[in-house]
Write a protein that holds these residues in place. Structure first.
Motif, short mmCIF file in Angstrom:
data_model
loop_
_atom_site.label_atom_id
_atom_site.label_comp_id
_atom_site.label_asym_id
_atom_site.label_seq_id
_atom_site.Cartn_x
_atom_site.Cartn_y
_atom_site.Cartn_z
N PRO A 1 0.82 -1.21 0.00
CA PRO A 1 0.00 0.00 0.00
C PRO A 1 0.86 1.27 0.00
O PRO A 1 2.03 1.25 0.41
N GLU A 2 0.28 2.35 -0.45
CA GLU A 2 0.95 3.65 -0.39
C GLU A 2 1.34 3.96 1.06
O GLU A 2 0.55 3.75 1.99
N GLY A 3 2.55 4.45 1.25
CA GLY A 3 3.01 4.84 2.57
C GLY A 3 3.54 3.72 3.44
O GLY A 3 4.06 3.97 4.53
N ARG A 4 3.41 2.47 2.99
CA ARG A 4 3.93 1.31 3.74
C ARG A 4 5.29 0.90 3.17
O ARG A 4 5.70 1.36 2.10
N LYS A 5 5.96 0.02 3.86
CA LYS A 5 7.23 -0.48 3.37
C LYS A 5 7.22 -2.01 3.31
O LYS A 5 6.44 -2.67 4.01
N ALA A 6 8.08 -2.54 2.46
CA ALA A 6 8.22 -3.98 2.33
C ALA A 6 9.63 -4.37 2.76
O ALA A 6 10.58 -3.62 2.55
N ALA A 7 9.77 -5.55 3.35
CA ALA A 7 11.06 -6.03 3.83
C ALA A 7 11.63 -7.07 2.87
O ALA A 7 10.90 -7.98 2.43
N TYR A 8 12.90 -6.94 2.54
CA TYR A 8 13.55 -7.84 1.59
C TYR A 8 14.84 -8.40 2.18
O TYR A 8 15.61 -7.67 2.83
N LEU A 9 15.08 -9.68 1.94
CA LEU A 9 16.33 -10.33 2.33
C LEU A 9 17.20 -10.41 1.08
O LEU A 9 16.78 -10.97 0.06
N ASP A 10 18.41 -9.88 1.15
CA ASP A 10 19.30 -9.81 -0.01
C ASP A 10 20.30 -10.97 0.02
O ASP A 10 21.25 -10.95 0.80
N VAL B 1 16.52 -6.13 5.17
CA VAL B 1 16.67 -6.55 6.57
C VAL B 1 18.01 -7.22 6.84
O VAL B 1 18.47 -7.25 7.99
N ALA B 2 18.62 -7.78 5.79
CA ALA B 2 19.95 -8.40 5.93
C ALA B 2 20.48 -8.68 4.54
O ALA B 2 19.71 -8.81 3.58
N SER B 3 21.80 -8.80 4.44
CA SER B 3 22.44 -9.07 3.15
C SER B 3 23.69 -9.91 3.37
O SER B 3 24.39 -9.76 4.38
N SER B 4 23.98 -10.78 2.42
CA SER B 4 25.22 -11.55 2.45
C SER B 4 26.19 -11.08 1.36
O SER B 4 27.10 -11.81 0.97
N SER B 5 26.00 -9.85 0.89
CA SER B 5 26.86 -9.32 -0.16
C SER B 5 28.29 -9.14 0.31
O SER B 5 29.21 -9.10 -0.51
N ASP B 6 28.51 -9.04 1.62
CA ASP B 6 29.85 -8.83 2.15
C ASP B 6 30.79 -9.98 1.85
O ASP B 6 32.01 -9.81 1.83
N LYS B 7 30.23 -11.17 1.62
CA LYS B 7 31.05 -12.34 1.29
C LYS B 7 30.60 -12.95 -0.03
O LYS B 7 30.56 -14.16 -0.21
N LYS C 1 21.41 -15.21 8.96
CA LYS C 1 20.57 -15.91 9.93
C LYS C 1 19.95 -14.97 10.97
O LYS C 1 18.81 -15.15 11.37
N GLU C 2 20.72 -13.99 11.40
CA GLU C 2 20.26 -13.12 12.47
C GLU C 2 19.72 -11.81 11.88
O GLU C 2 20.49 -10.92 11.52
N PHE C 3 18.43 -11.72 11.74
CA PHE C 3 17.83 -10.48 11.27
C PHE C 3 16.40 -10.41 11.78
O PHE C 3 15.80 -11.43 12.17
N SER C 4 15.86 -9.22 11.80
CA SER C 4 14.48 -9.04 12.21
C SER C 4 13.74 -8.27 11.14
O SER C 4 14.32 -7.46 10.42
N VAL C 5 12.46 -8.54 11.04
CA VAL C 5 11.61 -7.89 10.05
C VAL C 5 10.70 -6.91 10.78
O VAL C 5 10.05 -7.28 11.77
N PRO C 6 10.64 -5.65 10.35
CA PRO C 6 9.77 -4.68 11.02
C PRO C 6 8.33 -5.17 11.08
O PRO C 6 7.79 -5.68 10.09
#
Length: 355
Positions: free
Chosen positions: A87-96, A117-123, A130-135
């Protein structure tokens, strides 16, 4: 003999290719090709109805979910998901977790707010965060279950308290899942279900129509559901071949049977990668994909020699993606254990030749 380890599209059983090729000439003794029959004909209505029934049976889809056969590939779903669910004004959470997850989030950001919410791009995406939270106020949480380029896979749905969307393009139908754990599943067909051109969407009906957005009908899940996937001319041939492949899967004993075969295939290849001193895997062991096995050589200069030998022995499509290098063996449902054993034999042969 060729052994097709290509990432897609697509590897399917030989009997599916044979029946589909006959239908190109004469579909079910109609005197017409499957390529020319009307999508409004009773003959094709039977095809799409059987395809939906097989998806529902094989995946145990609850009655309050719609099963859709759409076009545009998973890439179109990157946009359709937020258009229909954000919806307009809301946000969606994505795991990268890789290229396709990144692209999905980028497309969603054109529609509304996105939180990574989290990304493994660093490696270089070699592991699953594994350790992340979703709003708690997120409209939905999106992740990609299998990462074809990097060889990682998420087997257990993350524990989140918002509607969950998953891109299962490269591991759909490869393992048993609980559909009720998800609010929407989408998958390009061209790995395990059928040819490129059709995309499977399984969506819980009560999450639709709540964004307040006015959408073009072609991008509206509700419009496609009401039309029984026949809002516009569907990809007739791709749906037909997918139906044949779903029949094949049912005749084998269903998803639980193919899952056990996939476990054995993956274990056989990973065991050789671990044993053979010339090779090493690129993905974290606990996150290794059953569908796309990525590995490199400890001595990169030898990779061209191994690739040449493998190609001489009939291995096709094992060169790794440029983002990772090395090798990638895609071992989808229709690839038999004999092909896995053939690749293992080549790895052992290279080891002996190199001593």
């Amino acid at each position: 003999m060729k052994h097709n380890f290509g990432a897609g599209p697509c590897i399917l059983p030989q009997e599916v290719f044979q029946e589909a090729s006959q239908a190109v000439i004469d579909f079910n003794n109609t005197g017409l090709s499957i390529l020319e029959i009307s999508h409004r004909s009773k003959e094709f209505e039977q095809v799409i109805q059987e395809a939906e029934a097989l998806v529902r049976e094989l995946m145990d889809v609850p009655s309050d979910y719609s099963v859709l056969f759409l076009q545009g590939g998973a890439s179109q779903q990157f946009a359709m998901v937020p258009m229909n669910l954000l919806p307009e004004g809301r946000k969606a959470a994505y795991l990268d977790t890789g290229v396709w997850a990144t692209k999905a989030a980028k497309e969603a950001s054109k529609v509304g707010q996105v939180a990574i919410v989290a990304s493994s791009s660093d490696k270089n995406y070699s592991y699953i965060p594994k350790e992340f939270s979703v709003p708690s106020d997120a409209a939905y949480f999106h992740y990609t279950s299998n990462n074809t380029i990097y060889g990682t896979e998420i087997f257990e749905k993350p524990n989140v308290d918002v509607p969950t969307i998953v891109d299962m393009s490269s591991d759909i139908l490869s393992r048993v899942i609980n559909i009720a754990d998800f609010d929407l599943i989408y998958a390009g067909a061209q790995k395990n279900m059928g040819p490129a051109g059709v995309t499977l969407v399984i969506v819980k009906n009560d999450i639709l129509g709540r964004t307040g957005r006015t959408l073009p009908a072609i991008f509206d899940y509700e419009a496609h559901a009401k039309a029984g996937s026949l809002y516009n001319t569907p990809p007739v041939f791709s749906i037909y071949v997918s139906m044949l492949n779903l029949r094949w899967l049912k005749e084998k004993g269903g998803i639980s049977v193919i899952e056990q075969e996939n476990i054995i295939k993956a274990r056989t290849l990973y065991d050789e990668i671990e044993r053979n001193p010339f090779f090493r895997g690129t993905a974290n062991e606990q996150d290794r994909s059953r569908m796309n096995v990525t590995f490199v050589m400890d001595t990169p200069e030898q990779e061209s020699a191994f690739l040449k030998l493998a190609q001489e022995r009939g291995m096709v499509g094992i060169k790794g993606h440029r983002s990772v290098g090395g090798f990638r063996a895609s071992i989808y449902n229709a690839l038999g254990i004999s092909s896995i054993n053939a690749l293992v034999d080549v790895m052992k042969e290279f080891e002996e030749l190199s001593k």
